[in-house]
Scaffold this active site. Sequence first.
Site, PDB file in Angstrom:
ATOM      1  CG  ASN A 261      -1.987  -1.094   1.042  1.00 30.69           C
ATOM      2  OD1 ASN A 261      -2.681  -1.160   0.050  1.00 30.69           O
ATOM      3  ND2 ASN A 261      -2.040  -1.968   2.017  1.00 30.69           N
ATOM      4  CB  CYS A 262       4.401   1.967  -0.617  1.00 27.36           C
ATOM      5  SG  CYS A 262       5.197   1.602   0.931  1.00 27.36           S
ATOM      6  CG  LEU A 263      -0.063   6.235  -0.939  1.00 29.05           C
ATOM      7  CD1 LEU A 263      -0.491   7.329   0.021  1.00 29.05           C
ATOM      8  CD2 LEU A 263      -1.182   5.933  -1.928  1.00 29.05           C
TER       9      LEU A 263
END
Lengths: 130, 93, 103
Positions: free
Chosen positions: C101-103
């Site tokens: 879920n790293c942007l």
Amino acid sequence: MSPLVPDNSMNNTKSTLFILRSTPYQGHRALEGIEAVLAASVFEQPLGVLFIGDGVWQLKKQQQAEQIERRNLAALLSSFPLYDIESVYVDESSLEGKHLHSNDLLLPVSTLSAAGMAELVANHDTVLTF
Amino acid sequence: MSQLHTLNKACFEHSAVQDCLKALADGDALILLEDGVYLTDKFDSALKGRNITLHVVQYDAAARGLHPQNAAFIDARQFVTLCCEYNKTLSWY
Amino acid sequence: MAADFDKEGFLLDLSAWNRDIAEQIARSEQIELNAAHWEIIELARRFYTQHEHSPEMRPLVKYVKQELGDDKGNSLYLLSLFPDSPAKRVSKIAGLPRPANCL
């Protein structure tokens, strides 16, 4: 024991309840559910997870998923406390029907009766089932 | 003529399980595989007193964290051997 | 070092990772690895072994806090070692997959 009412003390919070009812290794529904829970935790909104029916098998200790070349769901679930996912519930009749006890499970859980589950559902803004 | 049955469902009330139970005849054998392994204890009870052999696929049970006592575990090769030994294999899903 | 990386610099074959490759990846991130870095890298790899996915920022901070105490278990400490996006950088250098879920 965790309260059945999520902490909506901040304004504009939306609480989500995930109901997980699939066995861990039949298809990918269980994995999708767990990934959805972990993704939702990023938003830091109140979050609850209820395991019911066949879903309680996801919590069974000692899963060796490498024997069937699948991703180990127990390994993913065991990370819940690190995501501050602490409101984890299990339907007590599902446990009884499968002759399972809390100490067979890999996470600390609150067991609920049917009435407790109805209250849990009513107290969350959104409910997603997997 | 003895038949071999296979079952891969976890819920005892599922129609696949109930249909399989109705179809099982004395002398037959049943293999529990995939999610069917969750029903090992229930089938042990259901088949008591009947001349039906129950086999459980070992790696499916281990994957799911199950270690049923007294289960007649089979591996992949034994599974195939059983299928060859019987006239027909009925898969209930 | 004949290792393959994806467009973002994540190792394609995780089994190819070793300390030399970690140094190589770190250099491409303008990071000079010292004992403090290695402490976190090793923790991230342990997280991956235990939980079968790469830690994102929050669980990484909590895990570091659990294992190494409050002084190190906070975002400022991790940012000081791995600037901008610690979780993503740590996973890259540690030879782990990109956190989901790293942007």
